[in-house]
Design a protein around this motif. Structure first.
Motif, PDB file in Angstrom:
ATOM      1  N   GLY A 161      76.489  30.825  -1.944  1.00  0.00           N
ATOM      2  CA  GLY A 161      76.883  32.235  -2.013  1.00  0.00           C
ATOM      3  C   GLY A 161      75.977  33.113  -1.167  1.00  0.00           C
ATOM      4  N   ASN A 167      79.300  33.901  -5.142  1.00  0.00           N
ATOM      5  CA  ASN A 167      80.326  33.213  -4.358  1.00  0.00           C
ATOM      6  C   ASN A 167      81.637  33.986  -4.230  1.00  0.00           C
ATOM      7  N   VAL A 171      82.582  36.410  -2.485  1.00  0.00           N
ATOM      8  CA  VAL A 171      81.958  37.154  -1.396  1.00  0.00           C
ATOM      9  C   VAL A 171      82.711  38.413  -1.001  1.00  0.00           C
TER      10      VAL A 171
END
Lengths: 227, 227
Positions: free
Chosen positions: B19, B150, B152
């Motif tokens: 991430g 993660n 994003v």
């Protein structure tokens, strides 16, 4: 505990205890302030009572031991860390069937930007060890600044992390504190107090540093962005 | 460190590192992922690169030692705690003039709701002790969940507490992390990591408990109501 059970606040003449007494009385919880000096506690309670709006519950004052006896079930310990163990030793025989709410942070002497934890790991764990496992100890309210507490007309906009080894007492404490309009979260066993108490000097450091645009920071538990 | 100095992320094939690699590359910071297995790290970097939008910086992959050497200045350590000291021992000779950003939380084996701190007090302090005082160690990013990292395309809506014994390296790390659009706060010396690292299992406990209406909690520093 009923809705109107009396709450004891030991060390209730100090800044944290004062703000808590005012807020709980405003929320309808009768408060008995305990102090080392009963006359001073009574006088302080009288002054606070005059600040309360109509419809508030009563605030009275007496010595720490009598305040503990008068508590329906919940007893907040709000003394400087230097008086933490001595106060607990004094009231220990009076605490059966009660719940001790420890809000004390063991700040380092002369350095409020650091904690100096007792050998037990935290103040909450020290209280549990001193009182024995038969008396429930719940750590709470460590991270709310006294200044914030005393601005009683303003909402408290930080959250409260609650920890302790017994679930039922924690739930009672969370129900009590929720009356102040704040979110309470179960932060786990008493050993979590090593973390929760230590958040306070980090906030004090921020407040002192002027790196942040506010002076009485708290913490909140935040959901991720999608919520 | 210039704006485009390469950031190394050791353990960059894990969920936190993944991430962070994606978010930093998206923010224009070239990333070299380090892994125990150089081929696996290279493969992982290639996969991540395909997910990046146009205009992102590059993500490459190699072994941990080479990634450390390729770092302009900042090296993130993002390995499971079990590999914390071994990885540091391996890269120690390569860290002169670099800053080690330790994001590792020493969760108890088999119990992510508790920490098991090393004798030094915290992972950050253990890293500083192992590397010696000549190499700057900064603790950061402990409390941002891998799931949050993660996602994003979503903003990270919690804050980051940064600690360490040297101010300048802390400022560099705060400047780096600020590129992800989060607020960073100086939480004090390395010993504050005893608190900051221990916030993570409290958040994990909340996420698991279903007592809260969200599943990847973080913390924020909040101003009092009047602000």
């Amino acid at each position: 505990m009923t809705q109107t059970s009396t709450l004891a606040i030991l060390g209730g003449t100090g800044p944290q205890g004062t703000g808590l007494a005012l807020r709980f009385a405003k929320a309808g919880v009768p408060v008995v302030i305990g102090g080392r000096d009963a006359d001073k506690a009574r006088e302080h309670a009288k002054e606070l009572s005059q600040q309360l709006p109509d419809g508030s519950a009563e605030i009275t004052g007496t010595d720490n031991a009598t305040a503990t006896e008068q508590a329906g079930e919940l007893v907040i310990l709000s003394v400087p860390y230097a008086a933490h163990n001595a106060t607990l030793s004094e009231i220990k025989p009076l605490l059966s069937d009660k719940v001790l709410i420890d809000i004390v942070v063991p700040l380092a002497p002369k350095n409020p930007k650091a904690v100096e934890m007792p050998p037990e790991g935290s103040a909450t764990e020290a209280a549990q060890a001193l009182l024995g496992e038969d008396i429930a100890v719940v750590g709470a309210l460590h991270n709310v600044s006294a200044v914030t507490l005393n601005k009683v007309d303003q909402a408290i906009n930080c959250d409260v992390l609650v920890c302790g080894n017994q679930l039922e007492p924690k739930r009672k404490v969370m129900a009590l504190i929720s009356k102040l309009g704040v979110n309470c979260y179960n932060a786990g066993l008493a050993e979590s107090a090593r973390c929760v108490e230590a958040i306070t000097p980090i906030l004090i450091r921020l407040n002192i540093s002027k790196e942040v645009p506010f002076s009485h920071a708290g913490i909140t538990i935040c959901p991720p962005a999608e919520h």
